[in-house]
Design a protein around this motif. Structure first.
Motif, PDB file in Angstrom:
ATOM      1  N   GLU A 139       0.835  -1.211   0.000  1.00 12.65           N
ATOM      2  CA  GLU A 139       0.000   0.000   0.000  1.00 12.65           C
ATOM      3  C   GLU A 139       0.870   1.262   0.000  1.00 12.65           C
ATOM      4  N   SER A 140       1.921   1.218   0.820  1.00 13.14           N
ATOM      5  CA  SER A 140       2.824   2.370   0.880  1.00 13.14           C
ATOM      6  C   SER A 140       3.553   2.542  -0.439  1.00 13.14           C
ATOM      7  N   TYR A 161       1.203   4.055  -2.912  1.00 18.08           N
ATOM      8  CA  TYR A 161       0.970   5.466  -2.583  1.00 18.08           C
ATOM      9  C   TYR A 161       2.108   6.336  -3.124  1.00 18.08           C
ATOM     10  N   ARG A 165       2.348   9.088  -6.466  1.00 18.46           N
ATOM     11  CA  ARG A 165       2.762  10.490  -6.332  1.00 18.46           C
ATOM     12  C   ARG A 165       3.978  10.791  -7.204  1.00 18.46           C
ATOM     13  N   LEU A 174      13.120   4.582  -0.608  1.00 17.96           N
ATOM     14  CA  LEU A 174      12.613   5.522   0.403  1.00 17.96           C
ATOM     15  C   LEU A 174      11.974   4.773   1.583  1.00 17.96           C
ATOM     16  N   LEU A 175      11.224   3.725   1.271  1.00 17.29           N
ATOM     17  CA  LEU A 175      10.576   2.956   2.335  1.00 17.29           C
ATOM     18  C   LEU A 175      11.603   2.191   3.177  1.00 17.29           C
ATOM     19  N   ALA A 203      13.202   4.675   5.396  1.00 16.94           N
ATOM     20  CA  ALA A 203      12.268   5.009   6.474  1.00 16.94           C
ATOM     21  C   ALA A 203      12.274   3.926   7.551  1.00 16.94           C
ATOM     22  N   ALA A 244      -6.519  11.666  -5.091  1.00 20.34           N
ATOM     23  CA  ALA A 244      -6.597  11.961  -3.660  1.00 20.34           C
ATOM     24  C   ALA A 244      -7.283  10.764  -3.025  1.00 20.34           C
ATOM     25  N   MET A 245      -6.540  10.051  -2.189  1.00 14.69           N
ATOM     26  CA  MET A 245      -7.043   8.755  -1.716  1.00 14.69           C
ATOM     27  C   MET A 245      -7.991   8.857  -0.540  1.00 14.69           C
ATOM     28  N   PRO A 249      -5.284   7.724   2.873  1.00 20.91           N
ATOM     29  CA  PRO A 249      -3.850   7.963   2.631  1.00 20.91           C
ATOM     30  C   PRO A 249      -3.013   7.159   3.623  1.00 20.91           C
ATOM     31  N   VAL A 250      -1.918   6.566   3.155  1.00 17.55           N
ATOM     32  CA  VAL A 250      -1.141   5.695   4.038  1.00 17.55           C
ATOM     33  C   VAL A 250      -0.218   6.491   4.954  1.00 17.55           C
ATOM     34  N   GLU A 251       0.064   5.893   6.096  1.00 15.90           N
ATOM     35  CA  GLU A 251       1.002   6.485   7.038  1.00 15.90           C
ATOM     36  C   GLU A 251       2.381   5.890   6.779  1.00 15.90           C
ATOM     37  N   ILE A 252       3.372   6.753   6.678  1.00 16.35           N
ATOM     38  CA  ILE A 252       4.724   6.246   6.465  1.00 16.35           C
ATOM     39  C   ILE A 252       5.672   6.805   7.528  1.00 16.35           C
ATOM     40  N   PRO A 253       5.905   6.049   8.589  1.00 15.30           N
ATOM     41  CA  PRO A 253       6.837   6.505   9.619  1.00 15.30           C
ATOM     42  C   PRO A 253       8.242   6.591   9.035  1.00 15.30           C
ATOM     43  N   VAL A 311       9.501   9.032   7.256  1.00 18.88           N
ATOM     44  CA  VAL A 311       9.623   9.983   6.144  1.00 18.88           C
ATOM     45  C   VAL A 311       8.860  11.244   6.549  1.00 18.88           C
ATOM     46  N   LEU A 333       5.021  11.356   7.547  1.00 17.28           N
ATOM     47  CA  LEU A 333       3.907  11.425   6.601  1.00 17.28           C
ATOM     48  C   LEU A 333       2.644  10.714   7.122  1.00 17.28           C
ATOM     49  N   ASN A 334       1.626  11.520   7.376  1.00 16.60           N
ATOM     50  CA  ASN A 334       0.312  11.042   7.809  1.00 16.60           C
ATOM     51  C   ASN A 334       0.285  10.330   9.165  1.00 16.60           C
ATOM     52  N   GLU A 360      -3.801  15.631   1.292  1.00 22.88           N
ATOM     53  CA  GLU A 360      -4.029  15.157  -0.079  1.00 22.88           C
ATOM     54  C   GLU A 360      -4.299  16.350  -1.004  1.00 22.88           C
TER      55      GLU A 360
END
Lengths: 342, 249
Positions: A289-290, A293, A297, A307-308, A311, B83-84, B87-91, B93, B142-143, B155
């Motif tokens: 999913e990430s 996403y 973008r 990038l992931l 992170a 625009a979802m 939106p996913v959370e990305i720790p 970043v 992010l999110n 978004e």
């Protein structure tokens, strides 16, 4: 003469790092004595090893290195002094080092490992009351078989911070045996292993809370791609009477393919009553999913993957307080990630 | 701008979209309304290029090109933005770093010059203000720990920053209170332009009070069963989906 039996997968402690499989016993038996290139700044003295070494608890290979290396490196920071030491292995083999940081003194120790061949190091570290040691160790990608065994003793109020980055070798094993002997001693360990095809890295820690109000934290992250193996085994022991101990242990793995393997083994042994101990371990894949996403973008797939992965490692590398050193470690980690995500 | 013709899409072998046709010109805002399970999210994901959505028939043409043949990142670089709903959370970043990386990835793909950190910061600041997005929020991961409203506003901030030619808003109103909805709708309305097409996907008519569409399509059972002007949204609100579905049957 009886043949040397190397640690192998039948030995619980070496289950994930079969040294016997990685190297011929003769290569170990007849390995020379290792030497370092040393670069010192501030108040650090360099000497030959003393006749009488402090008592230290090593693992099996560390004991071997200690018995075979007849000379070695001794670094010493006197009371209240400060300094920095950069060590780079000049010649592989069995090596021995002693590092003493006296009362209220501080040392920044950096190690860069690039040597090929076989290396087996036993490093004894003694921290006096309120001494501080920051230890940054980078082990670069190579085809070497390398074992580094550190035995540390911390007096009251002493503080040890270790930051490891291992980019894999034919076999790479790092052992940290840490004894928090004095009241209030603290050890904070963090590390990343970034492994591409053919890489192996094993971090094995043994932290003993021998006195009260001692603290330890551990945060290790492993990324394994191709056919590789990443290992973390950490045992925290809280001795009888070591009340007020605070220990946290986290290990996480990110698997990039079917042929990669990550083994996480946190262990806890508590003999005291009033303690706070937490541990956790988890292995997962890159989150699809990430990934979607980020691609939606505009990030190309390889860039999104990198990038992931970055992170994922962020908090572990972020433990390095010094901005310049952190940036240097990041640049090497990012280069390794770029290779993995290409 | 966007021409969808007789589109069939299957997910895990199950057909979700069953002959959907839709055409949007530049400058237009279209709304797709439909009950749960009608295929709304499938449509948005298939337009953005998510894996696992298999096109089994029909075509999607975007500015004359076959959209389905493009990777998600290629669509983004060519001006498609989704625009979802979640939106996913990305720790690990930071939001600001993500915005810079994404903007420059798109620019690079188009052969445009990258914008430096300071330039991105200026651009983002200017657009963030209108959406009530604080500097502090941009410094966070992010999110991560964002409220539903904050995620949706972020978004829209991305939409403002990337300036897409085709924006798809998937359930942008879900989970928003009325104040947050207004902020988001103002942000979207500010981006209406003769060069830009928008597809607003929603379950409820409420959002369409604020983002007034040129056309409304009712999606049900994987097909558009009814089309009309903005009044159709009100009709739906008054009658409910059941009546419209019955009439169309």
């Amino acid at each position: 003469m009886t043949a040397l039996v190397l640690p192998n997968r039948r030995v619980e402690d070496w289950k994930y790092s079969d040294l016997r499989n990685a190297i011929e016993p003769e290569a170990v038996e007849f390995a020379p004595v290792a030497t370092w290139n040393v670069c010192l700044s501030g108040s650090v003295e360099q000497n030959d090893l003393p006749e009488i070494m402090p008592r230290a608890v090593h693992g099996q290979m560390g004991d071997m290195a200690a018995s075979r290396a007849k000379f070695g490196l001794f670094l010493h920071v006197a009371k209240g002094q400060q300094g920095a030491a950069d060590l780079q292995l000049a010649n592989p083999g069995h090596g021995r080092a002693l590092i003493v940081v006296e009362d209220d003194a501080a040392l920044v120790l950096r190690e860069h490992g690039r040597a090929d061949g076989f290396t087996n190091l036993a490093v004894d570290i003694v921290l006096g009351p309120n001494a501080r040691l920051k230890h940054i160790r980078e082990a670069f990608r190579s085809e070497a078989v390398r074992v580094s065994d550190y035995a540390l003793r911390l007096a009251a109020g002493a503080n040890y911070r270790a930051h490891l980055a291992d980019f894999g070798a034919k076999l790479s094993r790092t052992e940290l045996h840490i004894a928090l002997e004095g009241e209030g001693a603290q050890a904070d360990l963090s590390g990343v292993s970034v492994l591409g095809d053919g890489g192996h890295a094993d971090v094995t820690t043994r932290v003993t809370h021998a006195s009260g109000n001692t603290q330890s934290t551990q945060l290790f992250k492993i990324i394994a791609g191709g056919k590789s193996r990443g290992v973390y085994q950490g045992k925290v022991s809280v001795a009888e009477g070591a009340n007020g101990t605070d220990s946290r242990q986290t290990a996480k793995g990110l698997l990039l393919g079917e042929r990669a393997e990550i083994d996480l083994k946190p262990e806890l042994e508590i003999l005291a009553d009033d303690v706070k101990c937490a541990h956790g371990a988890a292995v997962g894949d890159l989150d699809p999913e990430s990934l979607f996403y980020l691609r939606s973008r505009g990030l190309p797939e390889a860039e999104a993957r990198a990038l992931l992965m970055r992170a994922f490692l962020e908090d572990a590398v972020g433990e390095i307080a010094d901005e310049r050193i952190r940036a240097e470690v990041w640049s090497r980690v990012e280069a390794a990630l770029a290779e993995l995500s290409a | 701008m966007l021409e969808i013709d007789d589109l069939h899409v299957a997910v895990s072998g199950k057909e979700i979209l069953k002959g959907l046709s839709l055409s949007i010109d530049a400058g237009e805002v279209h709304a797709i309304m439909g009950p749960n399970g009608s295929g709304k999210s499938t449509l948005s994901y298939v337009l953005a290029g998510r894996e696992g959505y298999e096109i089994t028939g029909g075509s999607i043409r975007y500015r004359g090109e076959d959209l389905a043949a493009m990777a998600p990142e290629e669509r983004a670089a060519k001006g498609v933005f989704l625009a979802m709903q979640y939106p996913v959370e990305i720790p690990g970043v930071t939001t600001m770093n993500f915005l810079k990386t994404a903007l420059n990835a798109q620019r690079r793909a188009r052969g445009e010059k990258e914008v430096d950190a300071l330039g991105v910061l200026r651009l983002v600041r200017e657009k963030a203000k209108a959406l009530h997005i604080s500097e502090e929020m941009l410094k966070r991961a992010l999110n991560v720990g964002f409220s539903g409203g904050e995620k949706k506003r972020l978004e829209i901030l991305q939409m403002a920053l990337f300036e897409p030619a085709l924006a798809i808003l998937d359930e942008t109103d879900s989970g928003l209170d009325i104040d947050a909805l207004k902020v988001v709708a103002d942000g979207v309305n500010a981006l209406r332009s003769p060069e830009r097409a928008m597809l607003v996907i929603t379950h409820y008519q409420r959002l369409l009070n604020y983002i007034v569409p040129d056309r409304v399509h009712v999606l049900y059972g994987g097909r558009i069963i009814k089309e009309g002007g903005k009044d159709l949204a009100h009709e739906l609100e008054a009658k409910g989906y059941a009546d419209i579905i019955r009439e169309a049957a």
